[in-house]
Design a protein around this motif. Structure first.
Motif, PDB file in Angstrom:
ATOM      1  N   GLY A  96      58.745  74.611  54.803  1.00  0.00           N
ATOM      2  CA  GLY A  96      58.643  75.566  55.403  1.00  0.00           C
ATOM      3  C   GLY A  96      59.682  75.950  56.338  1.00  0.00           C
ATOM      4  O   GLY A  96      60.735  75.275  56.303  1.00  0.00           O
ATOM      5  N   PHE A  97      59.769  77.248  57.158  1.00  0.00           N
ATOM      6  CA  PHE A  97      60.822  77.533  58.133  1.00  0.00           C
ATOM      7  C   PHE A  97      59.903  77.679  59.418  1.00  0.00           C
ATOM      8  O   PHE A  97      59.059  78.216  59.550  1.00  0.00           O
ATOM      9  CB  PHE A  97      61.213  78.669  57.640  1.00  0.00           C
ATOM     10  CG  PHE A  97      62.188  79.419  58.707  1.00  0.00           C
ATOM     11  CD1 PHE A  97      63.466  78.943  59.083  1.00  0.00           C
ATOM     12  CD2 PHE A  97      61.915  80.459  59.440  1.00  0.00           C
ATOM     13  CE1 PHE A  97      64.192  79.112  60.014  1.00  0.00           C
ATOM     14  CE2 PHE A  97      62.790  81.061  60.417  1.00  0.00           C
ATOM     15  CZ  PHE A  97      63.896  80.553  60.697  1.00  0.00           C
ATOM     16  N   TRP A  98      60.755  77.193  60.413  1.00  0.00           N
ATOM     17  CA  TRP A  98      60.218  77.395  61.783  1.00  0.00           C
ATOM     18  C   TRP A  98      61.236  77.941  62.873  1.00  0.00           C
ATOM     19  O   TRP A  98      62.356  77.484  62.567  1.00  0.00           O
ATOM     20  CB  TRP A  98      59.667  75.948  62.410  1.00  0.00           C
ATOM     21  CG  TRP A  98      59.160  75.946  63.777  1.00  0.00           C
ATOM     22  CD1 TRP A  98      58.251  76.801  64.202  1.00  0.00           C
ATOM     23  CD2 TRP A  98      59.949  75.165  64.796  1.00  0.00           C
ATOM     24  NE1 TRP A  98      58.404  76.329  65.431  1.00  0.00           N
ATOM     25  CE2 TRP A  98      59.126  75.396  65.945  1.00  0.00           C
ATOM     26  CE3 TRP A  98      60.562  74.035  65.054  1.00  0.00           C
ATOM     27  CZ2 TRP A  98      59.298  74.634  67.177  1.00  0.00           C
ATOM     28  CZ3 TRP A  98      61.091  73.423  66.037  1.00  0.00           C
ATOM     29  CH2 TRP A  98      60.240  73.847  67.260  1.00  0.00           C
ATOM     30  N   PRO A  99      61.048  78.889  63.464  1.00  0.00           N
ATOM     31  CA  PRO A  99      61.941  79.403  64.337  1.00  0.00           C
ATOM     32  C   PRO A  99      62.356  78.691  65.804  1.00  0.00           C
ATOM     33  O   PRO A  99      62.371  79.111  66.728  1.00  0.00           O
ATOM     34  CB  PRO A  99      61.617  80.726  64.966  1.00  0.00           C
ATOM     35  CG  PRO A  99      60.283  80.524  64.933  1.00  0.00           C
ATOM     36  CD  PRO A  99      59.797  79.676  63.602  1.00  0.00           C
ATOM     37  N   GLY A 100      62.850  77.259  65.560  1.00  0.00           N
ATOM     38  CA  GLY A 100      62.836  76.232  66.479  1.00  0.00           C
ATOM     39  C   GLY A 100      63.472  74.961  65.852  1.00  0.00           C
ATOM     40  O   GLY A 100      63.682  75.213  64.532  1.00  0.00           O
ATOM     41  N   GLY A 101      63.835  74.181  66.584  1.00  0.00           N
ATOM     42  CA  GLY A 101      64.325  72.752  65.882  1.00  0.00           C
ATOM     43  C   GLY A 101      65.792  72.990  65.389  1.00  0.00           C
ATOM     44  O   GLY A 101      66.298  71.946  64.815  1.00  0.00           O
ATOM     45  N   GLY A 102      66.370  73.816  65.864  1.00  0.00           N
ATOM     46  CA  GLY A 102      67.838  73.863  65.557  1.00  0.00           C
ATOM     47  C   GLY A 102      68.467  75.117  66.331  1.00  0.00           C
ATOM     48  O   GLY A 102      67.577  75.906  67.074  1.00  0.00           O
ATOM     49  N   ASP A 103      69.885  75.326  66.336  1.00  0.00           N
ATOM     50  CA  ASP A 103      70.323  76.156  66.938  1.00  0.00           C
ATOM     51  C   ASP A 103      69.831  77.586  66.450  1.00  0.00           C
ATOM     52  O   ASP A 103      69.704  78.750  67.115  1.00  0.00           O
ATOM     53  CB  ASP A 103      72.027  76.408  66.772  1.00  0.00           C
ATOM     54  CG  ASP A 103      72.661  75.413  67.488  1.00  0.00           C
ATOM     55  OD1 ASP A 103      71.910  74.861  68.509  1.00  0.00           O
ATOM     56  OD2 ASP A 103      73.588  74.928  67.347  1.00  0.00           O
ATOM     57  N   GLU A 104      69.559  77.863  65.122  1.00  0.00           N
ATOM     58  CA  GLU A 104      68.873  79.160  64.596  1.00  0.00           C
ATOM     59  C   GLU A 104      67.782  79.014  63.869  1.00  0.00           C
ATOM     60  O   GLU A 104      67.275  79.804  63.027  1.00  0.00           O
ATOM     61  CB  GLU A 104      69.834  79.646  63.580  1.00  0.00           C
ATOM     62  CG  GLU A 104      71.602  80.065  64.252  1.00  0.00           C
ATOM     63  CD  GLU A 104      72.351  80.556  63.274  1.00  0.00           C
ATOM     64  OE1 GLU A 104      72.055  80.935  62.092  1.00  0.00           O
ATOM     65  OE2 GLU A 104      73.658  80.295  63.598  1.00  0.00           O
ATOM     66  N   GLY A 105      66.890  77.909  64.136  1.00  0.00           N
ATOM     67  CA  GLY A 105      65.837  77.476  63.627  1.00  0.00           C
ATOM     68  C   GLY A 105      66.226  76.411  62.684  1.00  0.00           C
ATOM     69  O   GLY A 105      67.155  75.881  62.180  1.00  0.00           O
ATOM     70  N   ALA A 106      64.919  76.267  61.636  1.00  0.00           N
ATOM     71  CA  ALA A 106      65.249  74.802  61.092  1.00  0.00           C
ATOM     72  C   ALA A 106      64.034  74.950  59.659  1.00  0.00           C
ATOM     73  O   ALA A 106      62.861  75.378  59.863  1.00  0.00           O
ATOM     74  CB  ALA A 106      64.970  73.564  61.588  1.00  0.00           C
ATOM     75  N   PHE A 107      64.703  74.525  58.434  1.00  0.00           N
ATOM     76  CA  PHE A 107      63.620  74.298  57.541  1.00  0.00           C
ATOM     77  C   PHE A 107      63.064  72.982  57.356  1.00  0.00           C
ATOM     78  O   PHE A 107      63.889  72.125  57.894  1.00  0.00           O
ATOM     79  CB  PHE A 107      64.349  74.552  56.053  1.00  0.00           C
ATOM     80  CG  PHE A 107      64.668  76.062  55.790  1.00  0.00           C
ATOM     81  CD1 PHE A 107      63.723  76.948  55.482  1.00  0.00           C
ATOM     82  CD2 PHE A 107      66.119  76.433  56.216  1.00  0.00           C
ATOM     83  CE1 PHE A 107      64.306  78.275  55.189  1.00  0.00           C
ATOM     84  CE2 PHE A 107      66.295  77.809  56.079  1.00  0.00           C
ATOM     85  CZ  PHE A 107      65.356  78.670  55.447  1.00  0.00           C
ATOM     86  N   TYR A 108      61.961  72.781  57.017  1.00  0.00           N
ATOM     87  CA  TYR A 108      61.343  71.407  57.229  1.00  0.00           C
ATOM     88  C   TYR A 108      60.555  71.040  55.912  1.00  0.00           C
ATOM     89  O   TYR A 108      60.219  71.794  55.078  1.00  0.00           O
ATOM     90  CB  TYR A 108      60.520  71.359  58.217  1.00  0.00           C
ATOM     91  CG  TYR A 108      59.250  72.168  58.265  1.00  0.00           C
ATOM     92  CD1 TYR A 108      58.105  71.728  57.140  1.00  0.00           C
ATOM     93  CD2 TYR A 108      59.078  73.468  58.881  1.00  0.00           C
ATOM     94  CE1 TYR A 108      56.937  72.517  57.209  1.00  0.00           C
ATOM     95  CE2 TYR A 108      57.891  74.237  58.599  1.00  0.00           C
ATOM     96  CZ  TYR A 108      56.674  73.894  57.829  1.00  0.00           C
ATOM     97  OH  TYR A 108      55.716  74.479  57.661  1.00  0.00           O
ATOM     98  N   ALA A 109      60.408  69.709  55.795  1.00  0.00           N
ATOM     99  CA  ALA A 109      59.582  69.311  54.390  1.00  0.00           C
ATOM    100  C   ALA A 109      58.905  67.887  55.083  1.00  0.00           C
ATOM    101  O   ALA A 109      59.487  67.049  55.586  1.00  0.00           O
ATOM    102  CB  ALA A 109      60.429  68.987  53.180  1.00  0.00           C
ATOM    103  N   TYR A 110      57.766  67.695  54.679  1.00  0.00           N
ATOM    104  CA  TYR A 110      57.060  66.411  55.056  1.00  0.00           C
ATOM    105  C   TYR A 110      55.630  66.181  53.940  1.00  0.00           C
ATOM    106  O   TYR A 110      55.307  67.160  53.145  1.00  0.00           O
ATOM    107  CB  TYR A 110      56.253  66.197  56.494  1.00  0.00           C
ATOM    108  CG  TYR A 110      55.246  67.494  56.704  1.00  0.00           C
ATOM    109  CD1 TYR A 110      53.950  67.181  56.526  1.00  0.00           C
ATOM    110  CD2 TYR A 110      55.618  68.694  57.018  1.00  0.00           C
ATOM    111  CE1 TYR A 110      52.932  67.874  56.592  1.00  0.00           C
ATOM    112  CE2 TYR A 110      54.822  69.921  57.089  1.00  0.00           C
ATOM    113  CZ  TYR A 110      53.362  69.355  57.041  1.00  0.00           C
ATOM    114  OH  TYR A 110      52.167  70.147  57.390  1.00  0.00           O
ATOM    115  N   ALA A 111      55.398  65.097  54.161  1.00  0.00           N
ATOM    116  CA  ALA A 111      54.156  64.624  53.328  1.00  0.00           C
ATOM    117  C   ALA A 111      53.204  64.171  54.050  1.00  0.00           C
ATOM    118  O   ALA A 111      53.461  63.603  55.049  1.00  0.00           O
ATOM    119  CB  ALA A 111      54.652  63.713  52.143  1.00  0.00           C
TER     120      ALA A 111
END
Length: 314
Positions: free
Chosen positions: A223-238
């Motif tokens: 997914g994509f979250w508007p946090g976790g970086g300067d301009e937001g971040a894409f993430y992936a987990y299991a």
């Protein structure tokens, strides 16, 4: 000589998190109010899929919500900056999205529903945030920058497009590309078909049973979250996290495993500034899924498919 920015740079907007944090936090709470309205009326669908919001051509929408013999929809319009409520009997209510306290937005939304004969009661406060100020009492969050709200929606449009392409390669159980208002993230989740260990919960101001339902089956999520970086971040987990997944090589080079978050992260700006943003994001989504599926011993032959498999007959 043209000085116009390349199409990819225009499509993938720049929005620094620190430049719109106040608006983001207010909008987050507004989406919780609207999401809880859908939660009140819609029957349970596995993993809470019935409560999410969807990216629309103008903003974010609930889609059709059942109410007795009618349907209604609530949409955040980030082009004209209105909240619009429409019902299947032709009724409509609209009010402005502008700088206002959460308490006022809460009151205006419920009043608009009452005006359409859709009286609704929702739980009093937000979930997955701390502190959780009751909506009717929250005068602290009151920011709305319309330009930032539109840019955020434009980020979601691009993420939704590419995540939809990624989704099409999976023939097993897979969620829509949808926005969870608990943490304000756009997500798409694939499932192996096996049950998972009971989730321990632990999200702030959210019952553990909520997470038990959300993570009832083995999954790989992105997914994509508007946090976790300067301009937001894409993430992936299991979930559950397979042993050794953090050591798997994933693409692109800017992607990394965050032990603190228990997931792979890719800064939004690494996608935005790439020569081919779509392919850069697809590389991240596919390689992180492969890491989860291979480490977790998923039956990939049964679960995956080629979305172009019928193109020769079209």
């Amino acid at each position: 000589m043209s000085t116009e920015a390349p199409e990819s740079e225009r499509a993938w907007p720049r929005l620094r998190v620190e430049d719109w944090t106040a608006t983001r936090d207010t909008l987050h709470l507004w989406t919780q109010i609207v999401g809880k309205i859908r939660l009140t009326h819609a029957p349970l669908v596995n993993h809470w899929w019935q409560v999410t919001l969807y990216v629309s051509p103008r903003g974010l929408t609930t889609g059709s919500i059942p109410a007795a013999h009618r349907l209604f929809e609530i949409e955040f319009d980030f082009i004209d900056h209105n909240l619009r409520i429409r019902s299947s009997d032709g009724g409509e209510r609209t009010f402005r999205l502008e700088a206002k306290p959460v308490a006022q937005f809460h009151a205006e939304t419920l009043q608009a529903l009452r005006g359409l004969g859709l009286d609704t009661e929702i739980s009093s406060g937000p979930n997955e945030v701390d502190p959780a100020i009751p909506f009717a009492e929250d005068t602290e969050h009151a920011s709305y920058d319309p330009d930032a709200a539109r840019l955020f929606w434009e980020q979601l449009v691009q993420a939704h497009r590419v995540m939809g392409e990624f989704r099409s390669h999976f023939t097993g159980k897979v969620s829509p590309v949808h926005l969870f208002w608990g943490s304000l993230d756009l997500a798409c989740t694939r499932f192996s078909g096996r049950e998972a260990p009971e989730h321990p919960g632990g999200a702030p101001n959210c019952g553990d049973w909520v997470m038990v339902e959300g993570y009832s089956h083995e999954l790989s999520s992105c997914g994509f979250w508007p946090g976790g970086g300067d301009e937001g971040a894409f993430y992936a987990y299991a979930y559950p996290e397979p042993e050794g997944i953090a050591d798997d090589p994933v693409r692109p080079d800017a992607a990394y495993y965050s032990p603190e978050n228990g997931q792979f992260l890719l800064p939004y700006e690494a996608v935005r500034t790439a020569e081919d943003p779509d392919q850069t994001l697809l590389d991240f989504l596919h390689t992180t899924y492969i890491a989860a599926a291979d480490r977790g011993n998923w039956d990939r032959v049964r679960l995956e498919g080629d979305p172009s498999r019928w193109n020769h007959l079209r």
